[in-house]
Design a protein around this motif. Structure first.
Motif, PDB file in Angstrom:
ATOM      1  N   ILE A  27      -7.670  16.802   3.402  1.00  0.00           N
ATOM      2  CA  ILE A  27      -9.259  17.343   3.053  1.00  0.00           C
ATOM      3  C   ILE A  27      -9.030  15.442   2.479  1.00  0.00           C
ATOM      4  O   ILE A  27     -10.132  15.270   2.133  1.00  0.00           O
ATOM      5  N   GLY A  28      -8.919  14.800   2.074  1.00  0.00           N
ATOM      6  CA  GLY A  28      -9.071  13.403   1.550  1.00  0.00           C
ATOM      7  C   GLY A  28      -7.958  12.970   1.661  1.00  0.00           C
ATOM      8  O   GLY A  28      -6.396  13.114   2.204  1.00  0.00           O
ATOM      9  N   MET A  29      -7.837  11.449   1.382  1.00  0.00           N
ATOM     10  CA  MET A  29      -7.306  10.415   0.663  1.00  0.00           C
ATOM     11  C   MET A  29      -7.181  10.168  -0.503  1.00  0.00           C
ATOM     12  O   MET A  29      -7.766   9.905  -1.600  1.00  0.00           O
ATOM     13  N   ALA A  30      -5.523   9.982  -1.339  1.00  0.00           N
ATOM     14  CA  ALA A  30      -5.707   9.088  -2.183  1.00  0.00           C
ATOM     15  C   ALA A  30      -4.078   8.369  -2.554  1.00  0.00           C
ATOM     16  O   ALA A  30      -3.037   8.398  -1.572  1.00  0.00           O
ATOM     17  N   GLY A  31      -4.184   7.267  -3.079  1.00  0.00           N
ATOM     18  CA  GLY A  31      -3.296   6.401  -3.298  1.00  0.00           C
ATOM     19  C   GLY A  31      -3.484   4.911  -4.134  1.00  0.00           C
ATOM     20  O   GLY A  31      -4.370   4.702  -4.917  1.00  0.00           O
ATOM     21  N   LEU A  32      -2.419   4.173  -4.387  1.00  0.00           N
ATOM     22  CA  LEU A  32      -2.653   2.755  -3.977  1.00  0.00           C
ATOM     23  C   LEU A  32      -3.010   1.422  -3.370  1.00  0.00           C
ATOM     24  O   LEU A  32      -2.059   1.686  -2.243  1.00  0.00           O
ATOM     25  N   LEU A  33      -3.710   1.025  -2.990  1.00  0.00           N
ATOM     26  CA  LEU A  33      -3.967   0.494  -2.108  1.00  0.00           C
ATOM     27  C   LEU A  33      -3.322  -1.189  -2.528  1.00  0.00           C
ATOM     28  O   LEU A  33      -2.597  -1.396  -3.279  1.00  0.00           O
ATOM     29  N   GLY A  34      -2.895  -1.482  -1.036  1.00  0.00           N
ATOM     30  CA  GLY A  34      -2.017  -2.922  -1.347  1.00  0.00           C
ATOM     31  C   GLY A  34      -2.720  -4.575  -1.460  1.00  0.00           C
ATOM     32  O   GLY A  34      -4.197  -4.436  -1.162  1.00  0.00           O
ATOM     33  N   GLY A  35      -1.792  -5.150  -1.075  1.00  0.00           N
ATOM     34  CA  GLY A  35      -2.794  -6.399  -1.572  1.00  0.00           C
ATOM     35  C   GLY A  35      -4.010  -7.242  -2.540  1.00  0.00           C
ATOM     36  O   GLY A  35      -4.483  -7.411  -2.554  1.00  0.00           O
ATOM     37  N   ALA A  50       0.657  -1.785   0.077  1.00  0.00           N
ATOM     38  CA  ALA A  50      -0.201  -0.237  -0.351  1.00  0.00           C
ATOM     39  C   ALA A  50       0.447   1.647  -0.084  1.00  0.00           C
ATOM     40  O   ALA A  50       2.011   1.039   0.749  1.00  0.00           O
ATOM     41  N   ALA A  51       0.576   2.160  -0.237  1.00  0.00           N
ATOM     42  CA  ALA A  51       1.256   3.315  -0.798  1.00  0.00           C
ATOM     43  C   ALA A  51       0.339   4.911  -0.446  1.00  0.00           C
ATOM     44  O   ALA A  51      -0.511   4.780  -1.833  1.00  0.00           O
ATOM     45  N   LEU A  52      -0.655   4.888  -0.125  1.00  0.00           N
ATOM     46  CA  LEU A  52      -1.797   5.921   0.602  1.00  0.00           C
ATOM     47  C   LEU A  52      -1.194   7.272   1.208  1.00  0.00           C
ATOM     48  O   LEU A  52      -0.631   7.589   1.601  1.00  0.00           O
ATOM     49  N   TRP A  53      -1.087   8.355   0.434  1.00  0.00           N
ATOM     50  CA  TRP A  53      -1.003  10.062   1.176  1.00  0.00           C
ATOM     51  C   TRP A  53      -1.850  10.583   1.624  1.00  0.00           C
ATOM     52  O   TRP A  53      -3.712  10.060   1.000  1.00  0.00           O
ATOM     53  N   ALA A  54      -2.400  11.065   2.153  1.00  0.00           N
ATOM     54  CA  ALA A  54      -3.399  12.069   2.609  1.00  0.00           C
ATOM     55  C   ALA A  54      -3.075  13.378   1.903  1.00  0.00           C
ATOM     56  O   ALA A  54      -2.491  14.317   1.288  1.00  0.00           O
ATOM     57  N   ILE A  55      -4.295  13.835   1.515  1.00  0.00           N
ATOM     58  CA  ILE A  55      -3.903  15.272   0.104  1.00  0.00           C
ATOM     59  C   ILE A  55      -4.345  16.823   1.130  1.00  0.00           C
ATOM     60  O   ILE A  55      -5.537  16.855   2.438  1.00  0.00           O
ATOM     61  N   ARG A  56      -3.602  17.372   0.937  1.00  0.00           N
ATOM     62  CA  ARG A  56      -3.457  18.593   2.161  1.00  0.00           C
ATOM     63  C   ARG A  56      -3.543  19.780   0.814  1.00  0.00           C
ATOM     64  O   ARG A  56      -2.894  19.243  -0.152  1.00  0.00           O
TER      65      ARG A  56
END
Ligand code: COA
Length: 292
Positions: A73-81, A59-65
């Motif tokens: 204000i949100g989250m976006a990224g690449l799910l793991g598994g 997983a590689a997830l980011w908080a969006i600011r």
């Protein structure tokens, strides 16, 4: 790794730090309408959910600011598994309509094909989630297939669209797989499946027909099957499984009303599906299956 866009800073997701602000999204039933689970009830539950997602292998997830603003204000990224890196995004509803999801997702795709070295990314989006489908299209993902799914918290299955983008554009090779079934009476078979499963004859050749194509669904293209005429004795029975997402019980009623043979009533299978079956006169077994 921090990512920057013209209006946004993307910071690697830290459940401890970001759960507070992100609860505005994850705790909102409207925003969570299409999520794999219902809205979280508390900030602690949001933190647990973020921690579980972040802990998935790969997983590689980011908080969006907003640039320069510490609040997520949100989250976006690449799910793991997942076999192919799966894009995911969510914004608090007050942040919809500014192009932020597209801007963040675009940076993440660039990262996926750049520093992360992935060859493909995909997104699984419910067919009614038009905003998310729009994000996919704007960042170059196109439809690759559809599947029926059911979330534990919902009482009905739903239709998922799998959209994908390859690092190097490539033509799609196999578009569709069409089984060809030998039957003794092509016209009788298509009539039976018209009555039972609302199939539609797309072409037919010969009088009486030697071969006919049948499409399921109301559109010009869709799941399809061909029937070819064979003498009795040359029709080794096969099993055909139809994956349906809506109207399972109605189809069962129609199949029964059509007087089909060998009807096996709906059962809940151990692999998580509800299925019923019936037979064509040659012994072919038609299984109608839906997420249970
Ligand atoms: C999916 C989701 C993130 C999309 O958010 P969004 O704000 O609609 O998406 P975008 O960032 O692409 O913004 C597009 C909108 O911003 C507008 N916009 C305004 N300024 C813009 C700019 N500078 N650049 C681009 N678009 C801009 C566009 O016109 C568009 O508005 P419209 O939809 O009213 O026409 C959001 O709806 C969401 O959080 N949904 C719930 C969670 C979810 O379902 N996630 C996906 C599961 S698969």
């Amino acid at each position: 790794m921090e990512l920057k866009t013209s209006r946004l800073d993307l910071t690697p997701l830290d459940p401890e730090e970001h759960a507070d602000a992100l609860h505005a999204a994850y705790g909102d039933p409207v925003v969570m309408s299409w999520w794999t689970r219902p809205a979280t009830a508390t900030e602690a539950e949001t933190r647990q959910l973020l921690a579980a997602d972040a802990a998935q292998p790969g997983a590689a997830l980011w908080a969006i600011r907003r640039a320069g603003d510490p609040a997520a204000i949100g989250m976006a990224g690449l799910l793991g598994g997942t076999a192919i890196p799966g894009l995911s995004w969510i914004l608090a509803e007050s942040e919809w309509g500014h192009g932020f999801a597209t801007e963040a997702a675009s940076a993440i795709v660039e990262h996926a094909f750049g520093a992360a070295g992935h060859d493909r990314v995909e997104a699984w989006v419910e067919s009614t989630n038009t905003r998310s489908i729009a994000v996919c299209r704007k960042i170059g993902l196109t439809e690759r297939g559809r599947l029926a799914q059911r979330y534990e918290h919902r009482d009905r299955p739903h239709e998922m669209i799998v959209l994908g983008r390859a690092r190097h554009p490539e033509p799609t090779s196999v578009l569709h797989l069409e089984p060809v079934l030998p039957v003794t009476d092509v016209a009788a078979t298509t009539e039976l499946l018209r009555a039972a499963l609302a199939g539609r004859v797309s072409f037919s050749a010969g009088e009486p027909p030697e071969v006919a194509g049948m499409v399921f669904g109301p559109w010009s293209a869709g799941p399809s099957v061909q029937f070819v005429r064979k003498p009795r004795g040359e029709c080794a029975p096969v099993v055909l499984t139809l994956d349906v997402v809506a109207g399972f019980d109605e189809l069962y009623a129609a199949v029964t009303a059509a007087g089909t043979a060998g009807v096996e009533p709906p059962v809940r299978e151990p692999w998580g599906r509800r299925e019923f079956a019936f037979r064509l006169p040659e012994g072919h077994r038609i299984v109608v299956s839906t997420p249970g």
